[in-house]
Design an enzyme around this catalytic site. Sequence first.
Site, short mmCIF file in Angstrom:
data_model
loop_
_atom_site.label_atom_id
_atom_site.label_comp_id
_atom_site.label_asym_id
_atom_site.label_seq_id
_atom_site.Cartn_x
_atom_site.Cartn_y
_atom_site.Cartn_z
N CYS A 252 11.23 15.90 42.73
CA CYS A 252 10.29 15.32 41.77
C CYS A 252 11.04 15.12 40.46
O CYS A 252 11.47 16.11 39.84
CB CYS A 252 9.09 16.23 41.55
SG CYS A 252 8.05 15.68 40.17
N ASN B 51 20.74 6.16 41.37
CA ASN B 51 20.99 5.08 42.31
C ASN B 51 19.66 4.60 42.88
O ASN B 51 18.91 5.38 43.47
CB ASN B 51 21.88 5.54 43.47
CG ASN B 51 22.23 4.40 44.42
OD1 ASN B 51 23.07 3.56 44.11
ND2 ASN B 51 21.56 4.37 45.57
N GLU B 52 19.35 3.33 42.64
CA GLU B 52 18.16 2.71 43.21
C GLU B 52 16.90 3.58 43.04
O GLU B 52 16.30 4.04 44.02
CB GLU B 52 18.39 2.40 44.69
CG GLU B 52 19.48 1.38 44.94
CD GLU B 52 19.65 1.00 46.40
OE1 GLU B 52 20.13 -0.11 46.67
OE2 GLU B 52 19.30 1.84 47.28
N CYS C 231 4.75 10.47 42.92
CA CYS C 231 4.73 11.87 43.37
C CYS C 231 3.39 12.49 42.99
O CYS C 231 2.81 12.18 41.94
CB CYS C 231 5.88 12.63 42.72
SG CYS C 231 5.94 14.39 43.17
N CYS D 259 2.79 16.05 43.17
CA CYS D 259 2.96 17.51 43.12
C CYS D 259 2.20 18.10 41.92
O CYS D 259 1.62 17.38 41.11
CB CYS D 259 4.44 17.86 43.04
SG CYS D 259 5.21 17.47 41.45
N CYS E 138 3.47 16.90 38.53
CA CYS E 138 2.97 15.57 38.20
C CYS E 138 1.49 15.61 37.81
O CYS E 138 1.05 14.83 36.95
CB CYS E 138 3.20 14.61 39.36
SG CYS E 138 4.94 14.15 39.56
N GLU F 219 25.39 -3.96 44.64
CA GLU F 219 25.39 -3.65 46.08
C GLU F 219 24.95 -4.87 46.88
O GLU F 219 23.87 -5.42 46.65
CB GLU F 219 24.46 -2.49 46.42
CG GLU F 219 24.95 -1.13 46.00
CD GLU F 219 24.10 -0.01 46.58
OE1 GLU F 219 23.45 -0.23 47.63
OE2 GLU F 219 24.08 1.08 45.99
N GLN G 211 25.91 5.37 59.06
CA GLN G 211 27.15 4.98 59.73
C GLN G 211 27.14 3.53 60.23
O GLN G 211 28.18 2.87 60.18
CB GLN G 211 27.47 5.90 60.93
CG GLN G 211 27.66 7.36 60.58
CD GLN G 211 26.42 8.16 60.93
OE1 GLN G 211 25.32 7.75 60.59
NE2 GLN G 211 26.60 9.29 61.59
N PRO G 212 25.99 2.99 60.70
CA PRO G 212 26.02 1.62 61.21
C PRO G 212 26.16 0.54 60.15
O PRO G 212 26.30 -0.64 60.49
CB PRO G 212 24.66 1.48 61.92
CG PRO G 212 24.18 2.88 62.16
CD PRO G 212 24.71 3.65 60.99
#
Length: 659
Positions: A110, A144-145, A153, A155, A158, A297, A347-348
């Site tokens: 969070c 990142n992003e 959220c 919780c 929040c 990206e 991985q792919p």
Amino acid sequence: MNKIYYGAALYPELWDRETTEQDIKEMKKLGMNLARIGEFAWSTFEPAPNQFDFSVLTETLTSLAEHEIDVIICTPTPTPPIWLTANYPERLHRNHQGVTMVHGSRQHICTNNRYFRERAAILVEQMIAAVAQFNHVVAIQLDNEFKCHVGPCYCETCKQEWHKWLASKYGTIDTLNNAWGTAIWSQHYQSFEQVVQPVSTPFLHNSSLQQNYLAFTHAKLAEFAAEQTKVIKKISPIPVTHNSSMFFDLDNELLADQLDFISFDTYTPAGKHPGFMMNQERWRYMKNDTRRTMLLETSTSHNGHLDLYGLLHPAGYLQAESFATFASGVEAFSYWLFRGQKSGCEQPHGSIVSSWGEPTIGYQPAKQVGELIEQLRPLLESSEVMEPRVALTYSDRARSFLTVEPGEDYDYKTLVTSFYQGLLALNIERKLVPEGHNLAETELLITPYVHYISDQFLEKVIKFVAQGGIWIAGPMTGDRTEEHTWHTDSGLGALTELAGVKEMMQFPTTGSGHKGEAFGTSVELSGLSSLFTVEDDVIVHGKVTAGQAQGKAFLIERALGKGKIVMVGTVLEQNALQVVIENYAKPYMAKHVAQVAEEIVIIKRKTNQGALQYWLVNFSDQPRSLVLEKEWRELLSDKQLGVGKHVIEPFGYRVLSQK
């Protein structure tokens, strides 16, 4: 333009020094001059509380400097280490179904949790202090992003912050009750502490509750970004950015206020070039004080993870993407990622080099992009993209209204894309702009699907129109209040009188048999439609010819000062929409270029000497043609192109210049 960057993401924390050195040398060989590092490495940099080790980072920075590769350092706050969350479930993100996330992926924390924010600030401070000495660090990327994988959220932290936010906004609980209309269904609250979060309930929550919880979420995320930026700026003047997207649950305009410039990611597959171009023509205009942006990206060949193998790019598509990116004035074209990951869940995903060190299917296209950049470099450095005079409003706040009220499964991006496709198909110069965009260099503004028009936005648009601008508003624009309630004085609030509307009725017309005509084109009405009875000085361009509301207007125009306001009251089919767009945007079509295939995109640039250039790219896997109505010089081949038909090869490109 600024320095032209070409690069990829590196993960030195995953590999030994020898492997990282090999990758850096290979990057240089491919013509790359930019690396992104750090965004997932918190447990490497701080394996235990207050035990910091940035050696892998500083060693990599030294190696990159030796190879003259600039760096974007990313703060690793999307992946908190296990010591921060183990035995502390209250620090974790909880979704609207009450499910608490666990360690092992990313964005499981969070971001409103106070202890997390304290630890994030300590980490960022230590990290920036470690890298500030390196003058080839050209930007700091926050996190990142943001909100890539999670929404709001719910919780306990929040919940407490939500109540504080409401108290700050409304002052008294009576003000909130009146604004939200909580007398309905006995929703009345006696204190801010009683106001619920919009979690599971037997039916639907109050629209005002949902709308405000999204606004609260967006504001708190921007607050988190501001806290990180403040820590960074205390230590270093390095510019701060973030890699956002069209899809994440953010208010990007609010986020951009916390940044020096905003960047973006896109993984648009071939065959959906309008989506790719919307990114190129949105992020440059997110801030009024800079046109700087970077694509941080994209994939070399395909995206993918354990649950999904992406589609392989056709040969030539990557070059077309890179050409369009730089032609649009974007400063960087960067891949995720350089070396494929050997473990984890992605991985792919496509890369340049495999985890075992051999060239992937994306290696040769990446090499070709490097060669293309060198070919384009002198042209890019001696010209700049021309700011379009036609603007299409793209607002994350507007998107949140459709999140709350999706009606017929409306998706904001899909709806706005139909307008963008209309501009693209007609080769009309265009830009996507937020609500706060300075309209000084705009002549035609199109604002669809913005349910709530703020006083500030309306005041700006009135001035814009009075000075000669044209504003096309709708459909579904201006018909809700800030609290996501319906107006009670008139159907469009303050916009009603401005547009010259006497009366308005609103109802869903999809499948209802309502038909009409606009500019000589037959129209079948659809969507949540607003139909008008108008004042005498209003021109009716679209009228209902069949259906229960026969005789009502759905497309109207009214003069205001030197300009005009145009109201669109229904969702138009694509061909009818393009007729409307062409009627008002024809002066902004590309000059001396005609019969351009739909997949060919034209971007206007001008040289340092003021000469006009058209940068053309064919996003089709088939040859596509256009007709030139005057002679042009094609700069890449240094050939003269005469009047008449010309063909651009699949995923090909041209740079046309005035003689």
